[in-house]
Design a protein around this motif. Structure first.
Motif, PDB file in Angstrom:
ATOM      1  N   THR A 169       0.823  -1.218   0.000  1.00 53.87           N
ATOM      2  CA  THR A 169       0.000   0.000   0.000  1.00 53.87           C
ATOM      3  C   THR A 169       0.861   1.274   0.000  1.00 53.87           C
ATOM      4  OG1 THR A 169      -0.090  -0.177   2.404  1.00 53.87           O
ATOM      5  CG2 THR A 169      -1.951  -1.070   1.186  1.00 53.87           C
ATOM      6  N   VAL A 170       0.227   2.368  -0.425  1.00 51.65           N
ATOM      7  CA  VAL A 170       0.890   3.671  -0.536  1.00 51.65           C
ATOM      8  C   VAL A 170       0.478   4.512   0.685  1.00 51.65           C
ATOM      9  CG1 VAL A 170       1.086   5.739  -1.984  1.00 51.65           C
ATOM     10  CG2 VAL A 170       0.675   3.494  -3.062  1.00 51.65           C
ATOM     11  N   LEU A 171       1.427   5.147   1.355  1.00 62.08           N
ATOM     12  CA  LEU A 171       1.082   5.950   2.540  1.00 62.08           C
ATOM     13  C   LEU A 171       0.030   7.006   2.222  1.00 62.08           C
ATOM     14  CD1 LEU A 171       4.369   6.776   4.468  1.00 62.08           C
ATOM     15  CD2 LEU A 171       2.295   5.706   5.387  1.00 62.08           C
ATOM     16  N   GLY A 172      -0.975   7.128   3.086  1.00 63.24           N
ATOM     17  CA  GLY A 172      -2.016   8.134   2.863  1.00 63.24           C
ATOM     18  C   GLY A 172      -2.774   8.451   4.136  1.00 63.24           C
ATOM     19  N   SER A 173      -3.509   9.542   4.119  1.00 63.64           N
ATOM     20  CA  SER A 173      -4.320   9.972   5.269  1.00 63.64           C
ATOM     21  C   SER A 173      -5.666  10.485   4.790  1.00 63.64           C
ATOM     22  CB  SER A 173      -3.630  11.110   6.031  1.00 63.64           C
ATOM     23  OG  SER A 173      -2.394  10.700   6.527  1.00 63.64           O
ATOM     24  N   HIS A 174      -6.592  10.631   5.728  1.00 62.17           N
ATOM     25  CA  HIS A 174      -7.928  11.150   5.417  1.00 62.17           C
ATOM     26  C   HIS A 174      -8.422  11.945   6.616  1.00 62.17           C
ATOM     27  CE1 HIS A 174     -12.391  10.899   5.226  1.00 62.17           C
ATOM     28  NE2 HIS A 174     -12.179  11.081   3.931  1.00 62.17           N
ATOM     29  N   ILE A 175      -9.067  13.074   6.375  1.00 63.97           N
ATOM     30  CA  ILE A 175      -9.605  13.890   7.468  1.00 63.97           C
ATOM     31  C   ILE A 175     -11.115  13.707   7.537  1.00 63.97           C
ATOM     32  CG2 ILE A 175      -9.850  16.242   8.391  1.00 63.97           C
ATOM     33  CD1 ILE A 175      -6.910  15.247   8.275  1.00 63.97           C
ATOM     34  N   ASP A 176     -11.604  13.422   8.735  1.00 64.77           N
ATOM     35  CA  ASP A 176     -13.045  13.362   8.989  1.00 64.77           C
ATOM     36  C   ASP A 176     -13.487  14.805   9.253  1.00 64.77           C
ATOM     37  OD1 ASP A 176     -15.538  13.237  10.120  1.00 64.77           O
ATOM     38  OD2 ASP A 176     -15.104  11.474  11.358  1.00 64.77           O
ATOM     39  N   ILE A 177     -14.148  15.435   8.272  1.00 64.91           N
ATOM     40  CA  ILE A 177     -14.431  16.877   8.417  1.00 64.91           C
ATOM     41  C   ILE A 177     -15.499  17.150   9.475  1.00 64.91           C
ATOM     42  CG2 ILE A 177     -13.610  17.581   6.129  1.00 64.91           C
ATOM     43  CD1 ILE A 177     -16.543  17.538   5.200  1.00 64.91           C
ATOM     44  N   ARG A 178     -16.319  16.126   9.800  1.00 68.53           N
ATOM     45  CA  ARG A 178     -17.333  16.309  10.838  1.00 68.53           C
ATOM     46  C   ARG A 178     -16.649  16.429  12.214  1.00 68.53           C
ATOM     47  NH1 ARG A 178     -19.859  13.069  14.051  1.00 68.53           N
ATOM     48  NH2 ARG A 178     -18.810  11.263  13.151  1.00 68.53           N
ATOM     49  N   ARG A 179     -15.690  15.531  12.471  1.00 67.19           N
ATOM     50  CA  ARG A 179     -14.959  15.559  13.757  1.00 67.19           C
ATOM     51  C   ARG A 179     -13.766  16.520  13.717  1.00 67.19           C
ATOM     52  NH1 ARG A 179     -12.256  11.269  15.649  1.00 67.19           N
ATOM     53  NH2 ARG A 179     -11.995  10.311  13.606  1.00 67.19           N
ATOM     54  N   ARG A 180     -13.425  16.957  12.482  1.00 66.56           N
ATOM     55  CA  ARG A 180     -12.270  17.849  12.281  1.00 66.56           C
ATOM     56  C   ARG A 180     -10.978  17.206  12.781  1.00 66.56           C
ATOM     57  NH1 ARG A 180     -14.804  23.900  13.043  1.00 66.56           N
ATOM     58  NH2 ARG A 180     -16.769  23.385  12.032  1.00 66.56           N
ATOM     59  N   LYS A 181     -10.883  15.891  12.527  1.00 65.44           N
ATOM     60  CA  LYS A 181      -9.709  15.124  12.968  1.00 65.44           C
ATOM     61  C   LYS A 181      -9.364  14.094  11.890  1.00 65.44           C
ATOM     62  CE  LYS A 181     -10.410  14.994  18.003  1.00 65.44           C
ATOM     63  NZ  LYS A 181      -9.895  16.296  18.171  1.00 65.44           N
ATOM     64  N   PRO A 182      -8.127  13.561  11.938  1.00 62.63           N
ATOM     65  CA  PRO A 182      -7.820  12.452  11.023  1.00 62.63           C
ATOM     66  C   PRO A 182      -8.756  11.275  11.296  1.00 62.63           C
ATOM     67  CG  PRO A 182      -5.811  13.314  11.994  1.00 62.63           C
ATOM     68  CD  PRO A 182      -6.953  13.961  12.722  1.00 62.63           C
ATOM     69  N   SER A 183      -9.191  10.602  10.244  1.00 61.29           N
ATOM     70  CA  SER A 183     -10.124   9.482  10.413  1.00 61.29           C
ATOM     71  C   SER A 183      -9.454   8.289  11.089  1.00 61.29           C
ATOM     72  CB  SER A 183     -10.665   9.040   9.047  1.00 61.29           C
ATOM     73  OG  SER A 183     -11.322  10.114   8.443  1.00 61.29           O
ATOM     74  N   LEU A 184      -8.213   8.015  10.730  1.00 68.33           N
ATOM     75  CA  LEU A 184      -7.517   6.848  11.294  1.00 68.33           C
ATOM     76  C   LEU A 184      -6.903   7.216  12.646  1.00 68.33           C
ATOM     77  CD1 LEU A 184      -5.551   5.562   8.150  1.00 68.33           C
ATOM     78  CD2 LEU A 184      -7.629   4.560   9.134  1.00 68.33           C
ATOM     79  N   ALA A 185      -7.034   6.317  13.624  1.00 66.56           N
ATOM     80  CA  ALA A 185      -6.422   6.558  14.934  1.00 66.56           C
ATOM     81  C   ALA A 185      -4.911   6.753  14.790  1.00 66.56           C
ATOM     82  CB  ALA A 185      -6.722   5.386  15.860  1.00 66.56           C
ATOM     83  N   LYS A 186      -4.316   6.049  13.826  1.00 65.61           N
ATOM     84  CA  LYS A 186      -2.866   6.176  13.605  1.00 65.61           C
ATOM     85  C   LYS A 186      -2.514   7.361  12.707  1.00 65.61           C
ATOM     86  CE  LYS A 186       0.244   3.248  13.508  1.00 65.61           C
ATOM     87  NZ  LYS A 186       1.567   3.213  14.145  1.00 65.61           N
ATOM     88  N   VAL A 187      -3.508   8.144  12.332  1.00 62.33           N
ATOM     89  CA  VAL A 187      -3.401   9.315  11.438  1.00 62.33           C
ATOM     90  C   VAL A 187      -3.133   8.898   9.989  1.00 62.33           C
ATOM     91  CG1 VAL A 187      -2.292  11.536  10.948  1.00 62.33           C
ATOM     92  CG2 VAL A 187      -2.671  10.817  13.328  1.00 62.33           C
ATOM     93  N   SER A 188      -2.056   8.137   9.764  1.00 65.42           N
ATOM     94  CA  SER A 188      -1.762   7.697   8.393  1.00 65.42           C
ATOM     95  C   SER A 188      -1.884   6.189   8.286  1.00 65.42           C
ATOM     96  CB  SER A 188      -0.355   8.118   7.991  1.00 65.42           C
ATOM     97  OG  SER A 188      -0.300   9.511   7.923  1.00 65.42           O
ATOM     98  N   GLY A 189      -2.115   5.727   7.067  1.00 65.09           N
ATOM     99  CA  GLY A 189      -2.238   4.288   6.846  1.00 65.09           C
ATOM    100  C   GLY A 189      -1.849   3.956   5.422  1.00 65.09           C
ATOM    101  N   GLY A 190      -2.297   2.812   4.962  1.00 64.43           N
ATOM    102  CA  GLY A 190      -1.941   2.349   3.617  1.00 64.43           C
ATOM    103  C   GLY A 190      -3.107   2.543   2.671  1.00 64.43           C
ATOM    104  N   TYR A 191      -2.848   3.247   1.583  1.00 66.40           N
ATOM    105  CA  TYR A 191      -3.870   3.487   0.562  1.00 66.40           C
ATOM    106  C   TYR A 191      -3.796   2.347  -0.456  1.00 66.40           C
ATOM    107  CZ  TYR A 191      -6.040   5.918  -3.451  1.00 66.40           C
ATOM    108  OH  TYR A 191      -6.805   6.257  -4.530  1.00 66.40           O
ATOM    109  N   SER A 192      -4.957   1.773  -0.778  1.00 62.62           N
ATOM    110  CA  SER A 192      -5.008   0.662  -1.729  1.00 62.62           C
ATOM    111  C   SER A 192      -6.255   0.796  -2.589  1.00 62.62           C
ATOM    112  CB  SER A 192      -5.053  -0.671  -0.967  1.00 62.62           C
ATOM    113  OG  SER A 192      -6.238  -0.727  -0.183  1.00 62.62           O
ATOM    114  N   GLY A 193      -6.342  -0.042  -3.611  1.00 63.50           N
ATOM    115  CA  GLY A 193      -7.516  -0.009  -4.481  1.00 63.50           C
ATOM    116  C   GLY A 193      -7.233   0.707  -5.776  1.00 63.50           C
ATOM    117  N   GLN A 194      -8.294   0.969  -6.524  1.00 61.95           N
ATOM    118  CA  GLN A 194      -8.122   1.354  -7.919  1.00 61.95           C
ATOM    119  C   GLN A 194      -7.245   2.586  -8.142  1.00 61.95           C
ATOM    120  OE1 GLN A 194     -12.658   2.073  -8.035  1.00 61.95           O
ATOM    121  NE2 GLN A 194     -11.909   3.060  -9.880  1.00 61.95           N
ATOM    122  N   GLY A 195      -7.230   3.512  -7.156  1.00 61.41           N
ATOM    123  CA  GLY A 195      -6.442   4.736  -7.323  1.00 61.41           C
ATOM    124  C   GLY A 195      -4.937   4.504  -7.378  1.00 61.41           C
TER     125      GLY A 195
END
Ligand SMILES: Cc1cc2nc3c(=O)[nH]c(=O)nc-3n(C[C@H](O)[C@H](O)[C@H](O)COP(=O)(O)O)c2cc1C
Length: 309
Positions: free
Chosen positions: A198-224
């Motif tokens: 997987t490729v390093l990536g992150s995502h922000i939960d705009i409702r909570r205004r925080k990173p979605s993953l507890a670890k902040v970053s994770g592995g991006y996978s799938g068609q992209g």
């Protein structure tokens, strides 16, 4: 009938299509379909020396139409319980070649684990080892093992010393030295290279205004990530023309498999798409067969590397 047979070093497989580590439940698939008709081998979830509960929740984020993020970590029972229970019962009961994915945080741990595998293996089904180097190296302050050609060389050498099983190294794209790591792996005894993890990536939960993953970053996978994976397969195939490559990243359809083969992969693995379509392998095989008949291609292996510049 198109010939799907493939050879990855000394390992002969009836099909070049495999599952990617950590994304496939062979028991679910085999309840509906004959695994042998669709897959060349089963790749296990990565096994580590000791049991681990993985990373804290939240560990996955769905990214509609581009893939997903995960920070599951290498969760599992550890090598002893895995060799006693999971590998024979979960993976080894399907009369299919099994590729055991392993990881560790030091070369000594890699060596001990491989020695344990060698002593307890059932070679009837266990036919290869895939070394996952997307893990922290304790002797490098926890930096990514797979980022450095020297560290990977040591890990691969440690595994190679203990086993004669076919040995694949699964490369991380999260380094500027992918080709150098590939070369170091082969020099240290790898028979094949799996590209990519997987490729390093992150995502922000705009409702909570925080990173979605507890670890902040994770592995991006799938068609992209498919263009990134194809880029690495092309580069590795150019640099190491005699080393078999197992291409992985973003495969959903037969056209994606064809891209990987033409870029230089001898076989492919399907990961994230198994979650949304657990029967993906059925469509892949049928559509590849139809494409080859329409194009007059007798063997999938005739396509390997044809797009290389
Ligand atoms: C939920 C999840 C768990 C994964 N677990 C592992 C693992 O245990 N070992 C490993 O080498 N790769 C693991 N991967 C990476 C996949 O095997 C694959 O390299 C990556 O997802 C790219 O392929 P894809 O785009 O087809 O998913 C995991 C990926 C996902 C999404």
């Amino acid at each position: 009938m198109t010939n799907f047979h493939t050879k990855i070093g000394s390992l002969e497989l009836a099909s070049p299509i495999l599952n990617a580590s950590g994304t496939f439940n062979p028991s679910v698939f085999s309840r509906l379909f004959a695994l042998k008709s669709y897959l060349g081998a089963i790749v296990t979830k990565t096994v580590t020396p000791n049991a681990s509960s993985g990373n804290p929740q939240q560990r996955t984020v769905e990214l509609p139409s581009i893939g997903m993020l995960n920070s599951i970590g290498l969760q599992g029972k550890g090598i002893i319980a895995s060799m006693e229970v999971d590998i024979p019962q979960y993976y080894g009961c399907h009369d299919m070649p099994v590729i055991l994915s392993i990881s560790a945080d030091s070369e000594v741990a890699f060596q001990r684990m491989t020695a344990y595998i060698e002593a307890h293996t059932n070679r009837h089904y266990l036919q290869g080892i895939e070394v996952n180097v997307s893990c922290p190296n304790v002797h490098a302050g926890g930096a990514l093992f797979g980022a450095s050609p020297q560290w990977v060389a040591k890990a691969v050498h440690a595994v190679r010393q203990e086993t004669t099983l076919p040995l694949w190294v699964k490369l991380t794209p999260n380094t500027t030295e992918v080709v150098a790591v590939a070369q170091a792996s082969v020099d240290a005894g790898a028979d094949a290279l799996t590209a990519i993890n997987t490729v390093l990536g992150s995502h922000i939960d705009i409702r909570r205004r925080k990173p979605s993953l507890a670890k902040v970053s994770g592995g991006y996978s799938g068609q992209g990530i498919k263009p990134i994976a194809i880029h690495h397969v092309l580069n590795i195939a150019k640099a190491l023309p005699n080393t078999p490559i197992v291409g992985v990243g973003g495969i959903r359809r037969a056209e994606d498999v064809l891209e990987f083969l033409m870029a230089g992969a001898t076989a492919v693995q399907v990961g994230t798409h198994c979650f949304s379509d657990p029967a993906v392998f059925v469509d892949l095989v049928q559509d590849l067969e139809a494409w080859c008949i329409a194009e007059g291609v007798a063997s999938l292996q005739d396509l390997v590397g044809v797009a290389l510049p």
